[in-house]
Design a protein around this motif. Structure first.
Motif, PDB file in Angstrom:
ATOM      1  N   ASN A 186       0.825  -1.209   0.000  1.00  0.00           N
ATOM      2  CA  ASN A 186       0.000   0.000   0.000  1.00  0.00           C
ATOM      3  C   ASN A 186       0.858   1.257   0.000  1.00  0.00           C
ATOM      4  N   PHE A 187       1.747   1.343  -0.974  1.00  0.00           N
ATOM      5  CA  PHE A 187       2.653   2.482  -1.103  1.00  0.00           C
ATOM      6  C   PHE A 187       3.190   2.458  -2.540  1.00  0.00           C
ATOM      7  N   PRO A 188       3.828   3.525  -2.979  1.00  0.00           N
ATOM      8  CA  PRO A 188       4.367   3.537  -4.347  1.00  0.00           C
ATOM      9  C   PRO A 188       5.472   2.496  -4.528  1.00  0.00           C
ATOM     10  N   VAL A 189       5.389   1.760  -5.632  1.00  0.00           N
ATOM     11  CA  VAL A 189       6.360   0.697  -5.912  1.00  0.00           C
ATOM     12  C   VAL A 189       6.800   0.765  -7.371  1.00  0.00           C
ATOM     13  N   TRP A 190       8.104   0.636  -7.590  1.00  0.00           N
ATOM     14  CA  TRP A 190       8.673   0.397  -8.911  1.00  0.00           C
ATOM     15  C   TRP A 190       9.393  -0.948  -8.890  1.00  0.00           C
ATOM     16  N   PHE A 191       9.048  -1.835  -9.811  1.00  0.00           N
ATOM     17  CA  PHE A 191       9.801  -3.061 -10.048  1.00  0.00           C
ATOM     18  C   PHE A 191      10.627  -2.847 -11.313  1.00  0.00           C
ATOM     19  N   LEU A 192      11.942  -2.935 -11.215  1.00  0.00           N
ATOM     20  CA  LEU A 192      12.834  -2.780 -12.361  1.00  0.00           C
ATOM     21  C   LEU A 192      13.410  -4.145 -12.736  1.00  0.00           C
ATOM     22  N   GLN A 193      13.487  -4.421 -14.044  1.00  0.00           N
ATOM     23  CA  GLN A 193      13.923  -5.742 -14.496  1.00  0.00           C
ATOM     24  C   GLN A 193      14.602  -5.633 -15.851  1.00  0.00           C
ATOM     25  N   GLY A 194      15.786  -6.231 -16.008  1.00  0.00           N
ATOM     26  CA  GLY A 194      16.464  -6.282 -17.292  1.00  0.00           C
ATOM     27  C   GLY A 194      15.978  -7.444 -18.132  1.00  0.00           C
ATOM     28  N   THR A 195      15.848  -7.229 -19.427  1.00  0.00           N
ATOM     29  CA  THR A 195      15.350  -8.296 -20.306  1.00  0.00           C
ATOM     30  C   THR A 195      16.396  -9.380 -20.540  1.00  0.00           C
ATOM     31  N   GLU A 196      17.682  -9.076 -20.300  1.00  0.00           N
ATOM     32  CA  GLU A 196      18.746 -10.056 -20.526  1.00  0.00           C
ATOM     33  C   GLU A 196      19.239 -10.666 -19.221  1.00  0.00           C
ATOM     34  N   ASP A 197      18.433 -10.610 -18.191  1.00  0.00           N
ATOM     35  CA  ASP A 197      18.790 -11.162 -16.883  1.00  0.00           C
ATOM     36  C   ASP A 197      18.758 -12.684 -16.959  1.00  0.00           C
ATOM     37  N   SER A 198      19.919 -13.329 -16.762  1.00  0.00           N
ATOM     38  CA  SER A 198      19.987 -14.793 -16.811  1.00  0.00           C
ATOM     39  C   SER A 198      19.805 -15.424 -15.443  1.00  0.00           C
ATOM     40  N   ALA A 199      19.791 -14.610 -14.390  1.00  0.00           N
ATOM     41  CA  ALA A 199      19.650 -15.136 -13.028  1.00  0.00           C
ATOM     42  C   ALA A 199      18.205 -15.097 -12.551  1.00  0.00           C
ATOM     43  N   VAL A 200      17.479 -14.039 -12.891  1.00  0.00           N
ATOM     44  CA  VAL A 200      16.072 -13.888 -12.508  1.00  0.00           C
ATOM     45  C   VAL A 200      15.275 -13.576 -13.767  1.00  0.00           C
ATOM     46  N   SER A 201      14.410 -14.470 -14.134  1.00  0.00           N
ATOM     47  CA  SER A 201      13.635 -14.315 -15.360  1.00  0.00           C
ATOM     48  C   SER A 201      12.651 -13.163 -15.260  1.00  0.00           C
ATOM     49  N   GLY A 202      12.380 -12.527 -16.396  1.00  0.00           N
ATOM     50  CA  GLY A 202      11.341 -11.507 -16.450  1.00  0.00           C
ATOM     51  C   GLY A 202       9.982 -12.049 -16.057  1.00  0.00           C
ATOM     52  N   GLU A 203       9.800 -13.370 -16.174  1.00  0.00           N
ATOM     53  CA  GLU A 203       8.528 -13.980 -15.760  1.00  0.00           C
ATOM     54  C   GLU A 203       8.301 -13.819 -14.255  1.00  0.00           C
TER      55      GLU A 203
END
Length: 253
Positions: A186-203
Motif C-alpha cells: 500500500n505504497f508507491p512501488v517500482w519493479f525494475l527488471q532487465g530483459t537479458e537477466d539470466s539469473a532472474v527471469s522476467g517472468e
C-alpha cells in the motif's frame, strides 16, 4: 570515507553498516545473495543520498561482507531478522526500501513485517521465493538426494565461486514465501527488471506484479540489461525511480 559501524542484534549476530544523512524518509538498500554493502548500486545510492542530505542505510547481512557468521550457515529468515533489527535500531520514521535480487524478497518480507513503516519501494530484479521456485524446483533427483545426505549442494554462479545451498536454506525459505499468500503493498512501488537477466527471469517480475495488491505499482522492463543492472544508465534509472517515489509520489518525512 566513512568508518564501518556494527550493530549487535537480538539474535546475537553482529551486523556491519554505514548510516548517513538526516533528511527522511530513510532510504535502505538491501543487497542480493552473497553480495555486500560495498557493491556498485549501494555505493552509488549512498553518494546520491549524501548529495541530497537524504538519510541512507546500507548493511551486510550475517554471513556477508563484514558481518559475523558464514554464508553457509545462513538462510532467508536469518537475513530477514538482520534486516528488521537494522531498520528498528538504526532508523526512525518512514522508509523507502531499495531491494536488489534476493534483497527484493527481503524488501517484501519487511513490508509484511512492518507495513506501517514502509513509504515506498524500488526493487531491481527482485527474486521472491527463489529457494523454492528456482533452486528446489531446478534440482534433479541426484541433487535432492545430495541435499538430504550431505546437507548441502553446490550450484555454479555466473558472478563468483559456486553457491553452497544448504538444506536449512531450502526448508527455511518455505516458511518465507510471499507469492503463495496475499501480498499487500500500500505504497508507491517500482519493479525494475532487465530483459537479458539470466539469473532472474522476467517472468518472475510479471508474476510478482500480478500477484501483489496495491494501487500504485509499476513494472519497467529495460531492454538489454542483465542481472547486475549497474551500468551508468541503470544506476541513473534506479536513482530517478527512488527520487520519484520520494518526491513525485507524495512521500514525506
Amino acid at each position: 570515507m566513512s568508518i564501518t559501524q556494527f550493530l549487535d542484534t537480538p539474535q546475537g549476530r553482529r551486523i556491519a553498516y554505514h548510516k548517513s544523512g538526516q533528511t527522511g524518509p530513510t532510504v535502505v538498500f538491501l543487497g542480493g545473495l552473497k553480495s555486500d554493502m560495498e557493491g556498485t548500486k549501494a555505493i552509488h545510492l549512498e553518494e546520491w543520498a549524501k548529495a541530497r542530505g537524504q538519510s541512507f542505510l546500507r548493511f551486510d547481512y550475517s554471513g556477508h561482507g563484514e558481518s559475523s557468521g558464514t554464508f553457509e550457515e545462513g538462510c532467508i529468515g536469518d537475513w530477514h531478522e538482520d534486516t528488521v533489527a537494522a531498520v528498528t535500531a538504526l532508523t526512525d520514521g518512514p522508509l523507502v526500501i531499495v531491494g536488489s535480487s534476493m534483497g527484493g524478497w527481503q524488501a517484501l518480507l519487511l513490508a509484511k513485517a512492518m507495513p506501517e513503516r514502509i513509504a515506498g519501494m524500488v526493487t531491481i530484479a527482485a527474486a521472491p521465493d527463489f529457494t523454492e521456485d528456482s533452486y528446489w524446483a531446478g534440482f534433479d533427483a541426484a541433487q535432492r538426494a545430495e541435499l538430504e545426505d550431505k546437507g548441502y549442494v553446490e550450484l555454479p554462479s555466473d558472478y563468483m565461486e559456486p553457491y553452497r545451498i544448504s538444506k536449512r536454506m531450502i526448508e527455511d525459505g518455505r516458511k518465507r514465501l510471499v507469492l503463495r499468500s496475499p501480498l499487500q503493498l500500500n505504497f508507491p512501488v517500482w519493479f525494475l527488471q532487465g530483459t537479458e537477466d539470466s539469473a532472474v527471469s522476467g517472468e518472475v517480475a510479471l508474476r510478482l506484479i500480478e500477484h501483489a495488491e496495491g494501487d500504485d505499482m509499476q513494472l519497467l522492463m529495460v531492454k538489454g540489461k542483465d542481472h547486475r543492472f549497474s551500468d551508468s544508465t541503470c544506476l541513473k534509472l534506479i536513482e530517478s525511480k527512488v527520487e520519484e517515489v520520494i518526491e513525485g509520489r507524495g512521500v514525506s518525512q
